[in-house]
Structures are given as structure tokens and as C-alpha cells.
Design a protein around this motif. Structure first.
Motif, PDB file in Angstrom:
ATOM      1  N   CYS A  38       0.823  -1.253  -0.068  1.00  0.00           N
ATOM      2  CA  CYS A  38      -0.190  -0.132  -0.036  1.00  0.00           C
ATOM      3  C   CYS A  38       0.788   1.467   0.126  1.00  0.00           C
ATOM      4  O   CYS A  38       0.412   2.313  -0.682  1.00  0.00           O
ATOM      5  N   LYS A  39       2.255   1.262   0.666  1.00  0.00           N
ATOM      6  CA  LYS A  39       2.797   2.408   0.611  1.00  0.00           C
ATOM      7  C   LYS A  39       3.915   2.738  -0.231  1.00  0.00           C
ATOM      8  O   LYS A  39       4.556   3.547  -0.241  1.00  0.00           O
ATOM      9  N   THR A  40       3.921   1.630  -1.185  1.00  0.00           N
ATOM     10  CA  THR A  40       4.853   1.737  -2.310  1.00  0.00           C
ATOM     11  C   THR A  40       4.168   2.230  -3.610  1.00  0.00           C
ATOM     12  O   THR A  40       3.204   1.478  -4.044  1.00  0.00           O
ATOM     13  N   GLN A  41       4.423   2.982  -4.314  1.00  0.00           N
ATOM     14  CA  GLN A  41       4.329   3.254  -5.636  1.00  0.00           C
ATOM     15  C   GLN A  41       4.693   2.353  -6.661  1.00  0.00           C
ATOM     16  O   GLN A  41       5.936   1.987  -6.724  1.00  0.00           O
ATOM     17  N   LYS A  42       3.997   2.103  -7.908  1.00  0.00           N
ATOM     18  CA  LYS A  42       4.503   1.105  -8.740  1.00  0.00           C
ATOM     19  C   LYS A  42       5.760   2.074  -9.429  1.00  0.00           C
ATOM     20  O   LYS A  42       5.724   3.022  -9.624  1.00  0.00           O
ATOM     21  N   GLY A  43       6.857   1.183  -9.695  1.00  0.00           N
ATOM     22  CA  GLY A  43       7.977   1.802 -10.411  1.00  0.00           C
ATOM     23  C   GLY A  43       8.918   2.372  -9.231  1.00  0.00           C
ATOM     24  O   GLY A  43      10.213   2.837  -9.490  1.00  0.00           O
ATOM     25  N   GLU A  44       8.760   2.414  -7.927  1.00  0.00           N
ATOM     26  CA  GLU A  44       9.436   2.881  -6.933  1.00  0.00           C
ATOM     27  C   GLU A  44      10.492   2.069  -6.504  1.00  0.00           C
ATOM     28  O   GLU A  44      11.522   2.224  -6.063  1.00  0.00           O
ATOM     29  N   LEU A  45      10.251   0.613  -6.579  1.00  0.00           N
ATOM     30  CA  LEU A  45      10.977  -0.542  -6.271  1.00  0.00           C
ATOM     31  C   LEU A  45      11.782  -0.646  -7.583  1.00  0.00           C
ATOM     32  O   LEU A  45      11.244  -1.262  -8.499  1.00  0.00           O
ATOM     33  N   VAL A  46      13.072  -0.606  -7.394  1.00  0.00           N
ATOM     34  CA  VAL A  46      13.973  -0.721  -8.838  1.00  0.00           C
ATOM     35  C   VAL A  46      13.977  -2.339  -9.316  1.00  0.00           C
ATOM     36  O   VAL A  46      14.039  -2.609 -10.324  1.00  0.00           O
ATOM     37  N   SER A  47      14.159  -3.140  -8.191  1.00  0.00           N
ATOM     38  CA  SER A  47      14.084  -4.454  -8.667  1.00  0.00           C
ATOM     39  C   SER A  47      12.857  -5.137  -9.198  1.00  0.00           C
ATOM     40  O   SER A  47      12.841  -6.183  -9.938  1.00  0.00           O
ATOM     41  N   ASP A  48      11.599  -4.415  -8.802  1.00  0.00           N
ATOM     42  CA  ASP A  48      10.289  -4.945  -9.334  1.00  0.00           C
ATOM     43  C   ASP A  48       9.431  -3.841  -9.604  1.00  0.00           C
ATOM     44  O   ASP A  48       8.810  -3.285  -8.685  1.00  0.00           O
ATOM     45  N   SER A  49       9.233  -3.388 -10.826  1.00  0.00           N
ATOM     46  CA  SER A  49       8.768  -2.220 -11.174  1.00  0.00           C
ATOM     47  C   SER A  49       7.100  -2.365 -11.198  1.00  0.00           C
ATOM     48  O   SER A  49       6.507  -1.357 -11.182  1.00  0.00           O
ATOM     49  N   ASN A  50       6.686  -3.411 -11.060  1.00  0.00           N
ATOM     50  CA  ASN A  50       5.367  -3.642 -10.997  1.00  0.00           C
ATOM     51  C   ASN A  50       4.720  -3.696  -9.427  1.00  0.00           C
ATOM     52  O   ASN A  50       3.520  -3.852  -9.152  1.00  0.00           O
ATOM     53  N   PHE A  51       5.798  -3.504  -8.416  1.00  0.00           N
ATOM     54  CA  PHE A  51       5.438  -3.929  -7.131  1.00  0.00           C
ATOM     55  C   PHE A  51       4.873  -2.471  -6.605  1.00  0.00           C
ATOM     56  O   PHE A  51       5.348  -1.388  -7.040  1.00  0.00           O
ATOM     57  N   GLY A  52       3.746  -2.547  -5.928  1.00  0.00           N
ATOM     58  CA  GLY A  52       3.364  -1.427  -5.288  1.00  0.00           C
ATOM     59  C   GLY A  52       1.850  -1.024  -5.953  1.00  0.00           C
ATOM     60  O   GLY A  52       1.252  -1.576  -6.895  1.00  0.00           O
ATOM     61  N   SER A  53       1.046  -0.177  -5.287  1.00  0.00           N
ATOM     62  CA  SER A  53      -0.103   0.052  -5.461  1.00  0.00           C
ATOM     63  C   SER A  53      -0.138   1.549  -6.295  1.00  0.00           C
ATOM     64  O   SER A  53       0.944   2.222  -6.276  1.00  0.00           O
ATOM     65  N   ASP A  54      -1.173   1.822  -6.774  1.00  0.00           N
ATOM     66  CA  ASP A  54      -1.408   3.154  -7.549  1.00  0.00           C
ATOM     67  C   ASP A  54      -1.982   4.274  -7.080  1.00  0.00           C
ATOM     68  O   ASP A  54      -2.887   4.839  -7.857  1.00  0.00           O
TER      69      ASP A  54
END
Length: 125
Positions: A38-54
Motif C-alpha cells: 500500500c505504501k509503495t508506488q509502482k516503479g518505486e522499487l527498482v528490482s520490481d517495477s510492478n510492485f506497489g499500488s497506484d
């Protein structure tokens, strides 16, 4: 803003070796995973660009509605964590500084099976 998260350990007494075993309990581990999603935006995690909510996409789009945000986050949590089902996301509070979500779900990870489990997540903007 992501805050440091702690891992909650559950102590299990071992009678055969007389040593204690510590493991991450099912509920706490999944609660933390949901919070990170919930607290991570898509693209914010370099190793997995699909991780996170929008959620930012919904917050700053004048044509988005609360129902769209809640259903999008519920679908993403369900897709990200296969051990979780029946996810319902409810926006409890919204301000210019934060959004507060109440998330209910069923958990079955092979060890722990719980229904109607809930987690409260606050996302700071």
C-alpha cells in the motif's frame, strides 16, 4: 514516506531440543506485506517495477472516485499475495496529509488459516 517496519516474531518452545524457535507469524508477516504494498508506488522499487499500488493516480486525478481506488487496491493486494483472498479495502479517512485504509481479508498460507482478518494502513502523502 516509508517508515521502517519491524518484523514481529512468535516464540515457539521446542520440547525435543529444549531450544526456542522464533518465526514470523502468519498474520504479522502478511500484515506487513500489505502495508508495504500500500505504501509503495509502482516503479518505486527498482528490482520490481510492478510492485506497489497506484493510489497516487487516484488521489490526484479529479475524475477518480473512492470506489475505484478501493477496488484497484483490493485487486492489486489479491494479485500480489496469493495466500490472501476475499480482500476488501475501505477508505476510512482522507486528508491532504494522509489516507487511512481498513483492509479485511482471509489468510491461508498452509500453516495459518484465518478468516475476516483486518489490517489498518495509513499512507502519508
Amino acid at each position: 514516506m516509508l517508515k521502517d517496519f519491524s518484523i514481529f516474531l512468535e516464540k515457539i518452545n521446542s520440547k525435543s531440543t529444549k531450544k526456542d524457535i522464533a518465526l514470523v507469524s502468519g498474520f504479522n508477516a502478511y500484515s506487513q506485506y500489505i502495508e508495504n504494498v500500500c505504501k509503495t508506488q509502482k516503479g518505486e522499487l527498482v528490482s520490481d517495477s510492478n510492485f506497489g499500488s497506484d493510489y497516487f493516480k487516484y488521489i490526484f486525478d479529479g475524475q477518480s472516485d473512492t470506489g475505484g481506488l478501493e477496488s484497484s487496491m483490493a485487486a492489486y493486494i489479491s494479485a500480489s499475495i496469493p495466500q490472501i483472498s476475499n480482500v476488501v479495502v475501505s477508505l476510512q479517512y482522507a486528508s491532504q496529509q494522509s489516507y487511512q485504509f481498513f483492509i479485511t481479508y482471509s489468510l491461508n498460507d498452509g500453516i495459518v488459516s484465518q478468516s475476516k482478518t483486518s489490517t489498518f494502513v495509513e499512507v502519508e502523502l
